[in-house]
Write an enzyme that holds these catalytic residues in place. Sequence first.
Site: not given
Length: 525
Positions: A118, A185
Site C-alpha cells: 500500500d 501499513e
Amino acid sequence: MVLKRRSLQPPVMHPRRRQDITQHNVGTLFNSKDFQNEVAHRLSGAVQIPTIAYDGMDPVGEDPRWDIFYQFSDYLERTFPRVYKALTVETVSTHALLYTWQGWDETLKPMLLMAHSDVVPAGQSATSEWSYPPFSGYYDGEFIWGRGSEDDKSNLIAMLTAVDCLLACDFKPQRTLIVSVGFDEEGGADQSYGARCLADTLLARYGKDSMELIFDEGIAGIEKRFGTDFALPATAEKGYVDVTIKVSVPGGHSSTPPDHTAIGFLAQTIRLIEDHPFPSQLIRHNPTLIYLRQAALLSKNMPDDLREAILGSQSSRKLLEYLDNDRERRAMVRTSTAIDVVQGGDKVNSLPENATVLVNHRIAIQDSVHVVKDHYVSLLSPWARRWNFNLNAFGARMHKNHEDGATRTDGTNDCGDLTLVASYELDPSPVSDTDDACFRWLSGTIRGVFGENVVVAPELLSGNTDTRYYWDLSPQIYRMSPWRASHDPRGTRMHTVDERMPVAGLLEMVKFYHEFIRVMDEVRR
C-alpha cells in the site's frame, strides 16, 4: 584529541557456496543494462497500480477502495511466474501475501523478509506539482517516478527479483525463507487487516520466537555522516499514542462573549503542552548511544569536541545539548509532541461549545504510554483547577475544587469540561541485541555488498513499521531499506511530491537481498 580507531565491525561476509551463482548473477547479470531496465520496468508497473490506503477505511469486503489490490496481486503473479511456481504463495485477509520458500533443513529457523504493497495518497491539490503524474511510474533511465516507488514497492520488487534470480540458477535453500507482504501499513493507526493477520498466521504456524531474524523496511539505509558511509539498520522503533484534548463550555451568541471561548481555553492548553516538552534522555539500551560511539570511534570527520562529548565519562550534558540542537537528533532521545489537528467552531456569530486538538506522540525508549498519560494529568490538572474545569482524564474523573482541593461529588460544572482521550496506544518496541549473531551476519552482508569501509551501526526508528505486530516472532528485528541515499541528490522523497526511486539504488536492493538470503542459508548458531 587522537583516538585509536580500533575495529568494532564484524568481518565482511560473502556467500561461499555456489560460486557459479556469484559469477553469473552478481558478476554479470546485475551489471547489465538489460537487467537494469527489466527491474526498473517491474517497479514502474507496480507503481502504476494505485494501491492507496486511506485513513479510516472500512474493513476489506465493505470498502470498495480495497479492490485495487486484486489488480496488484495479479500483476505480481504475471511478473514473477517462476516465483509463483516454485514458492508456496498464500493470501491472508484477502490482500496480504505470504510467500514461503521451503528449506530442506528443518533444524534451521526461517528468515523473514517484510514489505508492504500500500501507499499513501498523492494529494489531489498537489498533483500539478509532480514532475510526472504520481501513478505514471515514469522511468527516465535514472529514476522510477511515482507514489510508492520508494515506500515500499521498491523493497517488494527487489525481494521478489532476488528470489527469481536465485530460482533461475536452481538455488535450493537450506533455510526456509518467508516473504510477508502487508497491505495497510500506511492506512492509519486503527487499521490492522494485513500485517496483524499475517503475524497471527505465522505465530500459529511456527510459534513464538520461531524466526531467526526479521528484516523490514526503514530509512534509506546507507548515509554519509561525518564524512563516512554508515549503514543504519534500526534495531528498535519508538512507541506511539494520540491524545485528544476536548474543551466543552456553554455556547451562546458571539455578541456577548466570555473572556475565553472554548477555542481560547484550548489555545491555553496547547501553549502549556508545547512549553513543557518531554525531557531528553540518552539511556544505555537506546540504539542511538551505540551509533554515537561507533561514529566517534570510526568516522573520519567528527569534530573533536563532539568525539570527546560522546566518549568522555563526564560529558553527558554536552552530548544531550548536541542532540537537542537538531530536531532530527532530538527525536532519538525524546518523546515527541506534535500538535497536528485542531477543530472548533461552526459559525462566526455562534460561540463554540466544543474545541478539540489532536496531539501525536512518538514515544522514546525510556518512556511509555503510561508516562505520556501521567505527563498530561500533571500538566493540565493545575490548569483545570485554576479555571474550575471538570477534568476527565483517560476515563477517570479527576477534577478537584481549586479553592479547597476537595474532590467534587455534586456534579456541578462552574466553567466546563476538559476531556483527555488516548487512542492507538503502542509502547516502544523491544530492542534487538547488536551482540547477537544475527546482527553480525547482517552487518557482514551489508559490508560485503556496499564495501568494507561502510560502518554498520544500529539506529532508532522514529516512526512505526508493520514489525509492531511481529514482536513475538523473533527478538532480532531490523528495519532498513538497503540502498545508498546518495544515489538521489535531492534526498528521499517518500510521502511527498515527486517521490522517486533511483534505479541504481533499486539494483543495490536486489543485490543485497540476493546475497543476504545466501549468507543466511550458510550460517547457523
